[in-house]
Scaffold this motif. Sequence first.
Motif, PDB file in Angstrom:
ATOM      1  N   LEU A 103       0.980  -1.208  -0.046  1.00 58.78           N
ATOM      2  CA  LEU A 103       0.150  -0.109  -0.039  1.00 58.78           C
ATOM      3  C   LEU A 103       0.733   1.183  -0.048  1.00 58.78           C
ATOM      4  N   VAL A 104       0.876   1.907  -0.752  1.00 66.54           N
ATOM      5  CA  VAL A 104       1.577   3.280  -1.343  1.00 66.54           C
ATOM      6  C   VAL A 104       1.313   4.293  -0.266  1.00 66.54           C
ATOM      7  N   TRP A 105       2.426   4.686   0.792  1.00 67.57           N
ATOM      8  CA  TRP A 105       1.993   5.416   1.627  1.00 67.57           C
ATOM      9  C   TRP A 105       2.011   6.858   1.539  1.00 67.57           C
ATOM     10  N   GLN A 106       3.357   7.427   1.500  1.00 64.59           N
ATOM     11  CA  GLN A 106       3.804   8.988   1.118  1.00 64.59           C
ATOM     12  C   GLN A 106       4.935   8.971   0.466  1.00 64.59           C
ATOM     13  N   LYS A 107       5.138  10.090  -0.183  1.00 65.08           N
ATOM     14  CA  LYS A 107       6.247  10.107  -1.306  1.00 65.08           C
ATOM     15  C   LYS A 107       7.415  11.046  -0.080  1.00 65.08           C
ATOM     16  N   THR A 108       8.739  10.653  -0.436  1.00 66.44           N
ATOM     17  CA  THR A 108       9.646  11.378   0.380  1.00 66.44           C
ATOM     18  C   THR A 108      10.965  11.575  -0.575  1.00 66.44           C
ATOM     19  N   ASP A 109      11.956  12.256  -0.143  1.00 67.89           N
ATOM     20  CA  ASP A 109      12.811  12.694  -1.031  1.00 67.89           C
ATOM     21  C   ASP A 109      13.578  11.441  -1.666  1.00 67.89           C
ATOM     22  N   LEU A 110      13.480  10.283  -1.028  1.00 71.32           N
ATOM     23  CA  LEU A 110      14.291   9.135  -1.411  1.00 71.32           C
ATOM     24  C   LEU A 110      13.461   8.349  -2.308  1.00 71.32           C
ATOM     25  N   GLY A 111      12.181   8.357  -2.442  1.00 74.83           N
ATOM     26  CA  GLY A 111      11.048   7.567  -3.229  1.00 74.83           C
ATOM     27  C   GLY A 111       9.636   7.696  -2.704  1.00 74.83           C
ATOM     28  N   PHE A 112       9.179   6.585  -2.311  1.00 74.57           N
ATOM     29  CA  PHE A 112       7.890   6.330  -1.687  1.00 74.57           C
ATOM     30  C   PHE A 112       7.932   5.295  -0.472  1.00 74.57           C
ATOM     31  N   LYS A 113       7.542   5.756   0.666  1.00 70.84           N
ATOM     32  CA  LYS A 113       7.402   4.727   2.015  1.00 70.84           C
ATOM     33  C   LYS A 113       5.967   4.001   1.421  1.00 70.84           C
ATOM     34  N   VAL A 114       6.327   2.746   2.008  1.00 65.74           N
ATOM     35  CA  VAL A 114       5.030   1.599   1.519  1.00 65.74           C
ATOM     36  C   VAL A 114       4.669   1.148   2.782  1.00 65.74           C
ATOM     37  N   ILE A 115       3.543   0.410   2.966  1.00 63.50           N
ATOM     38  CA  ILE A 115       3.208  -0.729   3.970  1.00 63.50           C
ATOM     39  C   ILE A 115       2.985  -1.838   3.389  1.00 63.50           C
ATOM     40  N   ILE A 116       4.007  -2.819   3.795  1.00 58.44           N
ATOM     41  CA  ILE A 116       4.150  -4.126   3.289  1.00 58.44           C
ATOM     42  C   ILE A 116       3.236  -4.917   4.023  1.00 58.44           C
ATOM     43  N   ASP A 117       2.315  -5.845   3.290  1.00 60.20           N
ATOM     44  CA  ASP A 117       1.631  -6.907   3.903  1.00 60.20           C
ATOM     45  C   ASP A 117       0.898  -6.591   5.125  1.00 60.20           C
ATOM     46  N   ASN A 118       0.431  -5.166   5.068  1.00 60.59           N
ATOM     47  CA  ASN A 118      -0.404  -4.779   6.009  1.00 60.59           C
ATOM     48  C   ASN A 118       0.112  -4.942   7.454  1.00 60.59           C
ATOM     49  N   LYS A 119       1.701  -4.816   7.642  1.00 63.47           N
ATOM     50  CA  LYS A 119       2.267  -5.041   8.664  1.00 63.47           C
ATOM     51  C   LYS A 119       3.500  -4.214   8.984  1.00 63.47           C
ATOM     52  N   TYR A 120       4.431  -4.073   7.953  1.00 66.28           N
ATOM     53  CA  TYR A 120       5.742  -3.623   8.221  1.00 66.28           C
ATOM     54  C   TYR A 120       5.740  -2.262   7.301  1.00 66.28           C
ATOM     55  N   GLY A 121       6.650  -1.505   7.787  1.00 69.04           N
ATOM     56  CA  GLY A 121       6.994  -0.219   6.861  1.00 69.04           C
ATOM     57  C   GLY A 121       8.161  -0.531   5.854  1.00 69.04           C
ATOM     58  N   GLY A 122       8.081  -0.081   4.627  1.00 69.16           N
ATOM     59  CA  GLY A 122       9.041  -0.248   3.544  1.00 69.16           C
ATOM     60  C   GLY A 122       9.361   1.027   2.924  1.00 69.16           C
ATOM     61  N   LEU A 123      10.447   1.002   2.020  1.00 67.26           N
ATOM     62  CA  LEU A 123      10.643   2.184   1.078  1.00 67.26           C
ATOM     63  C   LEU A 123      11.250   1.730  -0.345  1.00 67.26           C
ATOM     64  N   VAL A 124      10.465   2.275  -1.365  1.00 67.02           N
ATOM     65  CA  VAL A 124      10.797   1.875  -2.704  1.00 67.02           C
ATOM     66  C   VAL A 124      11.515   3.256  -3.055  1.00 67.02           C
ATOM     67  N   TYR A 125      12.875   3.030  -3.520  1.00 70.34           N
ATOM     68  CA  TYR A 125      13.594   4.121  -3.922  1.00 70.34           C
ATOM     69  C   TYR A 125      13.321   4.672  -5.387  1.00 70.34           C
ATOM     70  N   LYS A 126      13.199   5.976  -5.612  1.00 67.84           N
ATOM     71  CA  LYS A 126      12.939   6.489  -6.603  1.00 67.84           C
ATOM     72  C   LYS A 126      13.298   5.871  -8.101  1.00 67.84           C
ATOM     73  N   ASP A 127      14.605   5.553  -7.933  1.00 70.46           N
ATOM     74  CA  ASP A 127      15.275   5.070  -9.192  1.00 70.46           C
ATOM     75  C   ASP A 127      14.847   3.634  -9.351  1.00 70.46           C
ATOM     76  N   GLN A 128      14.164   3.131  -8.521  1.00 71.41           N
ATOM     77  CA  GLN A 128      13.251   1.865  -8.920  1.00 71.41           C
ATOM     78  C   GLN A 128      12.027   1.802  -9.447  1.00 71.41           C
ATOM     79  N   ILE A 129      11.590   3.180  -9.542  1.00 69.20           N
ATOM     80  CA  ILE A 129       9.995   3.478  -9.923  1.00 69.20           C
ATOM     81  C   ILE A 129      10.291   3.957 -11.433  1.00 69.20           C
ATOM     82  N   PHE A 130       9.226   3.199 -12.344  1.00 69.26           N
ATOM     83  CA  PHE A 130       9.482   3.438 -13.728  1.00 69.26           C
ATOM     84  C   PHE A 130       7.834   3.723 -14.180  1.00 69.26           C
ATOM     85  N   LYS A 131       7.015   3.707 -13.332  1.00 71.05           N
ATOM     86  CA  LYS A 131       5.743   4.395 -13.628  1.00 71.05           C
ATOM     87  C   LYS A 131       5.331   5.179 -12.623  1.00 71.05           C
ATOM     88  N   TYR A 132       4.034   5.818 -13.004  1.00 66.06           N
ATOM     89  CA  TYR A 132       3.336   6.726 -11.890  1.00 66.06           C
ATOM     90  C   TYR A 132       2.847   6.122 -10.718  1.00 66.06           C
TER      91      TYR A 132
END
Length: 282
Positions: A154-183
């Motif tokens: 679940l995409v949570w919020q945008k940061t300078d590094l990329g997007f914070k996400v919620i993983i499996d409805n339990k953990y916080g995680g991060l997708v770095y912006k250089d790993q994102i190839f779509k809106y």
Amino acid sequence: MKGIKLGEMNTMKVVKEVDFGMYLDGGDEGEILLPTRYVPEGCKPGDTLDVFVYLDQDERPVATTLTPKAMVGEFAYLEVAWTNQFGAFLDWGLMKDLFCPFREQKMKMVRGNSYIVHIHLDKESYRIMASAKVERYLSEETPDYRHGKEVDLLVWQKTDLGFKVIIDNKYGGLVYKDQIFKYIHTGDRMKGYIGTVRPDGKIDVTLQPTGKKLSREFSDALLDYLKENNGYCNLGDKSNAEDIYDRFQVSKKTFKKAIGDLYKRHIITLEEGGMGIVLVEK
């Protein structure tokens, strides 16, 4: 509420029919009403139903066959339906909106805007409530995810590094912006893949499968593309990363690995300058 899980789905037996609905066996809580509008056609006493139990306007347990957008213990992206002097009320798919008091808001919620919230039972009032203070409800345990494991995001919020996400409805995680190839946007739900679980428990996530599995899968997909397009692709290892992603939804790194694999197997040749791929006729 012993025997009944408030804010969750419950399997309950119909005990009697009345003019305004059906009463269900609530165990220690007594009989719980399922209003007429939610009674399935042909339903009769003795039947068993899967229902969601929450509190009505008078704070009494009531059942519905509707499924809300999220249940107790879950995170969701919900829109504010209305506000008053006590807080905001979020549309979660039921007649009674979900309350988020001011103390559970990071910033004052605005009608019509949507927010990531966690749904929980308030310990003092035993009401179902929402909280925008998401960090409080994320697990602090270090997960045992293996590299490359597919997870729900679940995409949570945008940061300078990329997007914070919620993983499996339990953990916080991060997708770095250089790993994102779509809106992507706050509230999006999608599949992701575990990259790294750091010693401090922080989790890096990618939006594409990782490692050899992705390379093998995309090599096959690229070969199929060539066969379906007269043996030619006008993209090569010198092409722009955005053009590659627009065409194939993979990173340039993955694309180049697939080219290398097919080239070593003598299945393709490369155009001079690396701007195209040609299928070898056999």
